[in-house]
Scaffold this motif. Structure first.
Motif, PDB file in Angstrom:
ATOM      1  N   ARG A 189      -4.402   1.907 -11.907  1.00 43.48           N
ATOM      2  CA  ARG A 189      -3.670   2.072 -10.647  1.00 43.48           C
ATOM      3  C   ARG A 189      -2.389   1.250 -10.608  1.00 43.48           C
ATOM      4  NH1 ARG A 189      -6.686   5.042  -7.440  1.00 43.48           N
ATOM      5  NH2 ARG A 189      -8.884   5.157  -7.832  1.00 43.48           N
ATOM      6  N   ALA A 190      -2.069   0.583 -11.686  1.00 41.84           N
ATOM      7  CA  ALA A 190      -0.928  -0.333 -11.714  1.00 41.84           C
ATOM      8  C   ALA A 190       0.390   0.361 -11.380  1.00 41.84           C
ATOM      9  CB  ALA A 190      -0.836  -1.027 -13.071  1.00 41.84           C
ATOM     10  N   GLU A 191       0.593   1.578 -11.855  1.00 36.03           N
ATOM     11  CA  GLU A 191       1.855   2.285 -11.602  1.00 36.03           C
ATOM     12  C   GLU A 191       2.032   2.578 -10.118  1.00 36.03           C
ATOM     13  OE1 GLU A 191       4.599   5.353 -10.820  1.00 36.03           O
ATOM     14  OE2 GLU A 191       2.467   5.843 -10.862  1.00 36.03           O
ATOM     15  N   VAL A 192       0.990   3.053  -9.471  1.00 32.52           N
ATOM     16  CA  VAL A 192       1.067   3.344  -8.034  1.00 32.52           C
ATOM     17  C   VAL A 192       1.268   2.054  -7.249  1.00 32.52           C
ATOM     18  CG1 VAL A 192      -0.242   4.188  -6.045  1.00 32.52           C
ATOM     19  CG2 VAL A 192      -0.310   5.438  -8.202  1.00 32.52           C
ATOM     20  N   VAL A 193       0.498   1.046  -7.565  1.00 37.09           N
ATOM     21  CA  VAL A 193       0.603  -0.231  -6.866  1.00 37.09           C
ATOM     22  C   VAL A 193       2.012  -0.789  -7.005  1.00 37.09           C
ATOM     23  CG1 VAL A 193      -0.185  -2.636  -6.882  1.00 37.09           C
ATOM     24  CG2 VAL A 193      -1.856  -0.772  -6.986  1.00 37.09           C
ATOM     25  N   SER A 194       2.599  -0.711  -8.190  1.00 35.91           N
ATOM     26  CA  SER A 194       3.929  -1.288  -8.402  1.00 35.91           C
ATOM     27  C   SER A 194       5.016  -0.538  -7.640  1.00 35.91           C
ATOM     28  CB  SER A 194       4.258  -1.310  -9.894  1.00 35.91           C
ATOM     29  OG  SER A 194       4.468  -0.002 -10.386  1.00 35.91           O
ATOM     30  N   ARG A 195       4.804   0.740  -7.332  1.00 36.08           N
ATOM     31  CA  ARG A 195       5.804   1.506  -6.584  1.00 36.08           C
ATOM     32  C   ARG A 195       5.870   1.082  -5.123  1.00 36.08           C
ATOM     33  NH1 ARG A 195       4.871   7.477  -6.539  1.00 36.08           N
ATOM     34  NH2 ARG A 195       2.764   6.995  -7.166  1.00 36.08           N
ATOM     35  N   PHE A 196       4.775   0.637  -4.557  1.00 41.54           N
ATOM     36  CA  PHE A 196       4.738   0.405  -3.121  1.00 41.54           C
ATOM     37  C   PHE A 196       4.522  -1.030  -2.698  1.00 41.54           C
ATOM     38  CE2 PHE A 196       3.484   4.856  -3.707  1.00 41.54           C
ATOM     39  CZ  PHE A 196       4.557   5.420  -3.048  1.00 41.54           C
ATOM     40  N   VAL A 197       3.983  -1.843  -3.550  1.00 41.51           N
ATOM     41  CA  VAL A 197       3.671  -3.213  -3.149  1.00 41.51           C
ATOM     42  C   VAL A 197       4.486  -4.166  -4.000  1.00 41.51           C
ATOM     43  CG1 VAL A 197       1.846  -4.926  -2.899  1.00 41.51           C
ATOM     44  CG2 VAL A 197       1.346  -2.501  -2.518  1.00 41.51           C
ATOM     45  N   PRO A 198       5.365  -4.958  -3.364  1.00 40.21           N
ATOM     46  CA  PRO A 198       6.128  -5.930  -4.140  1.00 40.21           C
ATOM     47  C   PRO A 198       5.200  -6.910  -4.845  1.00 40.21           C
ATOM     48  CG  PRO A 198       6.893  -5.828  -1.860  1.00 40.21           C
ATOM     49  CD  PRO A 198       5.638  -5.009  -1.955  1.00 40.21           C
ATOM     50  N   GLN A 199       5.511  -7.217  -6.067  1.00 43.17           N
ATOM     51  CA  GLN A 199       4.701  -8.156  -6.836  1.00 43.17           C
ATOM     52  C   GLN A 199       5.003  -9.578  -6.400  1.00 43.17           C
ATOM     53  OE1 GLN A 199       2.296  -7.047  -9.048  1.00 43.17           O
ATOM     54  NE2 GLN A 199       2.905  -5.113  -8.122  1.00 43.17           N
ATOM     55  N   ALA A 200       3.970 -10.377  -6.291  1.00 46.12           N
ATOM     56  CA  ALA A 200       4.138 -11.777  -5.911  1.00 46.12           C
ATOM     57  C   ALA A 200       4.733 -12.536  -7.084  1.00 46.12           C
ATOM     58  CB  ALA A 200       2.794 -12.376  -5.508  1.00 46.12           C
ATOM     59  N   SER A 201       5.574 -13.501  -6.786  1.00 50.57           N
ATOM     60  CA  SER A 201       6.147 -14.333  -7.839  1.00 50.57           C
ATOM     61  C   SER A 201       5.115 -15.342  -8.293  1.00 50.57           C
ATOM     62  CB  SER A 201       7.362 -15.094  -7.332  1.00 50.57           C
ATOM     63  OG  SER A 201       8.124 -14.329  -6.471  1.00 50.57           O
ATOM     64  N   GLU A 236      -2.397   2.162   8.995  1.00 54.56           N
ATOM     65  CA  GLU A 236      -3.018   0.879   8.656  1.00 54.56           C
ATOM     66  C   GLU A 236      -2.606   0.582   7.226  1.00 54.56           C
ATOM     67  OE1 GLU A 236      -7.239   1.127   9.176  1.00 54.56           O
ATOM     68  OE2 GLU A 236      -7.081   1.325  11.343  1.00 54.56           O
ATOM     69  N   GLU A 237      -1.800  -0.452   7.062  1.00 54.39           N
ATOM     70  CA  GLU A 237      -1.364  -0.812   5.717  1.00 54.39           C
ATOM     71  C   GLU A 237      -2.431  -1.648   5.030  1.00 54.39           C
ATOM     72  OE1 GLU A 237       2.478  -2.673   6.031  1.00 54.39           O
ATOM     73  OE2 GLU A 237       3.450  -0.721   5.853  1.00 54.39           O
ATOM     74  N   ILE A 238      -2.684  -1.301   3.798  1.00 55.04           N
ATOM     75  CA  ILE A 238      -3.634  -2.052   2.990  1.00 55.04           C
ATOM     76  C   ILE A 238      -2.878  -2.648   1.801  1.00 55.04           C
ATOM     77  CG2 ILE A 238      -5.652  -0.740   3.710  1.00 55.04           C
ATOM     78  CD1 ILE A 238      -5.404   0.894   1.154  1.00 55.04           C
ATOM     79  N   THR A 239      -3.445  -3.664   1.235  1.00 53.69           N
ATOM     80  CA  THR A 239      -2.865  -4.284   0.054  1.00 53.69           C
ATOM     81  C   THR A 239      -3.840  -4.100  -1.103  1.00 53.69           C
ATOM     82  OG1 THR A 239      -3.790  -6.427   0.648  1.00 53.69           O
ATOM     83  CG2 THR A 239      -1.541  -5.969   1.390  1.00 53.69           C
ATOM     84  N   PRO A 240      -3.350  -4.165  -2.330  1.00 51.10           N
ATOM     85  CA  PRO A 240      -4.224  -3.909  -3.476  1.00 51.10           C
ATOM     86  C   PRO A 240      -5.414  -4.850  -3.589  1.00 51.10           C
ATOM     87  CG  PRO A 240      -1.931  -3.816  -4.137  1.00 51.10           C
ATOM     88  CD  PRO A 240      -1.952  -4.339  -2.731  1.00 51.10           C
ATOM     89  N   ASP A 241      -5.346  -5.995  -2.938  1.00 54.40           N
ATOM     90  CA  ASP A 241      -6.486  -6.909  -3.007  1.00 54.40           C
ATOM     91  C   ASP A 241      -7.474  -6.708  -1.869  1.00 54.40           C
ATOM     92  OD1 ASP A 241      -4.653  -7.879  -1.169  1.00 54.40           O
ATOM     93  OD2 ASP A 241      -5.079  -9.974  -1.611  1.00 54.40           O
ATOM     94  N   THR A 242      -7.212  -5.728  -1.008  1.00 55.10           N
ATOM     95  CA  THR A 242      -8.144  -5.451   0.092  1.00 55.10           C
ATOM     96  C   THR A 242      -8.795  -4.074  -0.025  1.00 55.10           C
ATOM     97  OG1 THR A 242      -6.400  -4.579   1.539  1.00 55.10           O
ATOM     98  CG2 THR A 242      -6.908  -6.952   1.709  1.00 55.10           C
TER      99      THR A 242
END
Length: 77
Positions: free
Chosen positions: A64-76, A44-50
């Motif tokens: 948690r920014a470093e972990v989030v940036s490794r796996f979740v593409p940042q929105a433009s 089950e994939e989760i996103t940082p906002d969920t």
């Protein structure tokens, strides 16, 4: 039949998933005596906002920014 649900940040590649399911399946067979073909793993994939930790959304948690940036593409913006 073990049913294993894994919640993780979106963005893991297929090779990471393959390695993970192999290791978890091997462990279920060894530890639980399960038949290999009966081990079911669902991602089950989760996103940082969920998801939140300690009352803070992961998307807004600087620790948690470093972990989030490794796996979740940042929105433009």
């Amino acid at each position: 039949m073990p049913n294993i649900t894994v919640q993780l940040l979106a963005g893991r590649d297929i090779n990471q998933r393959r390695a993970f399911v192999k290791d978890v399946t091997d462990s279920a067979v060894l530890t639980l005596g399960a038949r290999r073909g009966d081990v079911r793993i669902v991602f089950e994939e989760i996103t940082p906002d969920t998801v939140a930790n300690g009352g803070v959304l992961a998307s807004e948690d600087d620790s948690r920014a470093e972990v989030v940036s490794r796996f979740v593409p940042q929105a433009s913006s």
